[in-house]
Design a protein around this motif. Sequence first.
Motif, mmCIF file in Angstrom:
data_model
loop_
_atom_site.group_PDB
_atom_site.id
_atom_site.type_symbol
_atom_site.label_atom_id
_atom_site.label_comp_id
_atom_site.label_asym_id
_atom_site.label_seq_id
_atom_site.Cartn_x
_atom_site.Cartn_y
_atom_site.Cartn_z
ATOM 1 N N ILE A 21 34.545 64.895 -7.923
ATOM 2 C CA ILE A 21 33.452 65.420 -7.110
ATOM 3 C C ILE A 21 32.152 64.901 -7.696
ATOM 4 N N ASN A 22 31.294 64.387 -6.835
ATOM 5 C CA ASN A 22 30.047 63.782 -7.292
ATOM 6 C C ASN A 22 30.288 62.763 -8.404
ATOM 7 N N PHE A 23 31.358 61.999 -8.244
ATOM 8 C CA PHE A 23 31.712 60.919 -9.166
ATOM 9 C C PHE A 23 32.099 61.428 -10.564
ATOM 10 N N LEU A 24 32.396 62.736 -10.723
ATOM 11 C CA LEU A 24 32.746 63.271 -12.049
ATOM 12 C C LEU A 24 34.147 63.884 -12.006
ATOM 13 N N ASN A 25 34.696 64.228 -13.183
ATOM 14 C CA ASN A 25 35.997 64.888 -13.323
ATOM 15 C C ASN A 25 37.106 64.194 -12.526
ATOM 16 N N LEU A 26 37.355 62.931 -12.867
ATOM 17 C CA LEU A 26 38.291 62.127 -12.083
ATOM 18 C C LEU A 26 39.747 62.489 -12.370
ATOM 19 N N LYS A 27 40.532 62.547 -11.256
ATOM 20 C CA LYS A 27 41.969 62.795 -11.379
ATOM 21 C C LYS A 27 42.729 61.640 -10.758
ATOM 22 N N ASP A 28 43.907 61.327 -11.308
ATOM 23 C CA ASP A 28 44.740 60.259 -10.751
ATOM 24 C C ASP A 28 45.229 60.661 -9.356
ATOM 25 N N ALA A 29 45.104 59.722 -8.398
ATOM 26 C CA ALA A 29 45.530 60.033 -7.032
ATOM 27 C C ALA A 29 46.460 58.969 -6.463
ATOM 28 N N GLY A 30 47.149 58.246 -7.337
ATOM 29 C CA GLY A 30 48.223 57.370 -6.875
ATOM 30 C C GLY A 30 47.916 55.883 -6.876
ATOM 31 N N ASP A 31 48.895 55.116 -6.352
ATOM 32 C CA ASP A 31 48.775 53.660 -6.275
ATOM 33 C C ASP A 31 47.961 53.282 -5.038
ATOM 34 N N PRO A 32 46.889 52.495 -5.212
ATOM 35 C CA PRO A 32 46.019 52.163 -4.080
ATOM 36 C C PRO A 32 46.747 51.472 -2.926
ATOM 37 N N VAL A 33 47.709 50.611 -3.238
ATOM 38 C CA VAL A 33 48.387 49.889 -2.157
ATOM 39 C C VAL A 33 49.271 50.846 -1.356
ATOM 40 N N ALA A 136 9.300 63.645 -1.973
ATOM 41 C CA ALA A 136 8.181 62.718 -2.201
ATOM 42 C C ALA A 136 8.345 61.414 -1.426
ATOM 43 N N MET A 137 9.558 61.181 -0.903
ATOM 44 C CA MET A 137 9.820 59.937 -0.170
ATOM 45 C C MET A 137 9.516 60.140 1.313
ATOM 46 N N LYS A 138 9.105 59.045 1.976
ATOM 47 C CA LYS A 138 8.707 59.105 3.383
ATOM 48 C C LYS A 138 9.833 59.658 4.266
ATOM 49 N N SER A 139 11.053 59.156 4.069
ATOM 50 C CA SER A 139 12.185 59.624 4.884
ATOM 51 C C SER A 139 12.782 60.909 4.328
ATOM 52 N N GLY A 140 12.289 61.338 3.146
ATOM 53 C CA GLY A 140 12.845 62.526 2.505
ATOM 54 C C GLY A 140 14.038 62.215 1.615
ATOM 55 N N TYR A 141 14.379 60.926 1.495
ATOM 56 C CA TYR A 141 15.533 60.525 0.690
ATOM 57 C C TYR A 141 15.205 59.312 -0.166
ATOM 58 N N GLU A 142 15.702 59.368 -1.409
ATOM 59 C CA GLU A 142 15.492 58.263 -2.331
ATOM 60 C C GLU A 142 16.809 57.546 -2.620
ATOM 61 N N VAL A 143 16.722 56.224 -2.756
ATOM 62 C CA VAL A 143 17.894 55.424 -3.124
ATOM 63 C C VAL A 143 18.220 55.671 -4.601
ATOM 64 N N CYS A 144 19.521 55.878 -4.886
ATOM 65 C CA CYS A 144 19.959 56.023 -6.275
ATOM 66 C C CYS A 144 20.955 54.910 -6.589
ATOM 67 N N VAL A 145 20.988 54.478 -7.837
ATOM 68 C CA VAL A 145 21.929 53.426 -8.240
ATOM 69 C C VAL A 145 22.799 53.919 -9.394
ATOM 70 N N ASP A 146 23.689 53.037 -9.857
ATOM 71 C CA ASP A 146 24.613 53.354 -10.962
ATOM 72 C C ASP A 146 25.452 54.587 -10.629
ATOM 73 N N GLY A 147 26.120 54.545 -9.477
ATOM 74 C CA GLY A 147 26.961 55.671 -9.088
ATOM 75 C C GLY A 147 26.144 56.929 -8.858
ATOM 76 N N GLY A 148 24.905 56.777 -8.460
ATOM 77 C CA GLY A 148 24.067 57.939 -8.145
ATOM 78 C C GLY A 148 23.320 58.497 -9.343
#
Lengths: 255, 196
Positions: A21-33, A136-148
């Motif tokens: 959740i929110n890129f944290l506390n990762l759990k294994d969820a299987g083989d991607p293929v 503070a942003m015109k659209s009300g949203y700011e771009v975030c990088v590095d996984g947020g």
Amino acid sequence: MLAKRIIPCLDIKDGRTVKGINFLNLKDAGDPVENAVRYCEEGADELVFLDITATVERREPLSALVRRIARNINIPFTVGGGIRTVEDVQSILTSGADKVSINSQAVRNPSLISGSSSRFGAQCMVVAIDARANAAMKSGYEVCVDGGRTPAGLDVLDWALEVQDLGAGEILLTSMEADGTRNGYDIGITALLSKSLHIPVIASGGAGRPEDFARVFGPECGADAALAASVFHYHEIGIGELKAYLQRAAITVRV
Amino acid sequence: MIALVDYRAGNVFSVTSALERLGAEVVLTSDADVILSADRVVFPGVGYAKSAMDELEARGLLPVLRAVRRPFLGICLGMQLMCSHSDEGDTGLIGIVDASVERFDAGVCQKIPQIGWNRILRPRGPLFDGIRDGEWFFFDHSYYVPLLGDATVCETEYYGFEYTSALGVDNFYGVQFHPEKSGKAGERLLANFLEL
């Protein structure tokens, strides 16, 4: 008329599907293929694979996994995570991906968008934008990088318009607040981008119920595609049932 | 054996994989003898018409492709190159079908390129055996082949504008969409092609 697209997303770490959740506390969820093949059979329109650790740890992109995916599925797919150069883009595409998604690196080096787009075509360039509310942003949203993790100081709408001009073929818009909550997509920023851009917008973050998809595709919002991870992965929403629901809601889907 | 025509036409990995999943043996080649002796010829293509024609010409492939007598399938740009002229780079094409390839009119089609799942209308002929009218296929293109009468074997509509999404003349077939990316329907079409 084109169908609205349902796109399961698989977050990849060390060659495995993971969930958090929110890129944290990762759990294994299987083989991607295996996960990918199941989604194809259920009726997914497209898949996105994001190597979520690549940017932070600066690992190489996953060409071998991309080839294995391409050999086994018969719908378009996008690969993102850690793509830094036009050569990285080429390597992912020649391994069999249809599109690449770039995020942090597009912000740091916008010429990666134009360079890749002019060489391989706009259709294969997805620019992912992680948006965090910031009054503070015109659209009300700011771009975030590095996984947020890192605010980039850019307004989300301004940045989306800029990447469209640079040759992006599609925007993958993730709301950082909505992501993982299952309380629905962020309609405000998704609608703003859908209405302001002439390239398709993929909504991401917050899908919990079929109604959320109907709303993000509906006239109020107008997204071209909706991405989700957990609700599909944990079988909470079947793609077939979701499409039947959307069809009843007068939304054009591929069934 | 299927000859997959090699002229650096972008990514052919997906086409190869799709055919191999159906049990076909695929050889990527620009050798005239291999192409002319193959059971089937698949002519892929992603990219710019003019550069594709330059590459085909440099490899001496134009007369070879015209001479194919076994079932032939052009995909996406491959189908467009089977026509006689393209506005994309104002170039002459292979000339298997007498038709001119044009760009979608931006005044009509609001989003160019068309990228995504669209329907095929009124499919006819053996390539579409078992594929229903209105089936969804995956498209990705800015230029189109106009309606051609008998040579058109199905149509597709984009912003109310109808064009040829598949053509068939004798042993030559072309599809504007990507069967290798079109799920089960695409798989069925490729299987039909292997049965021709």
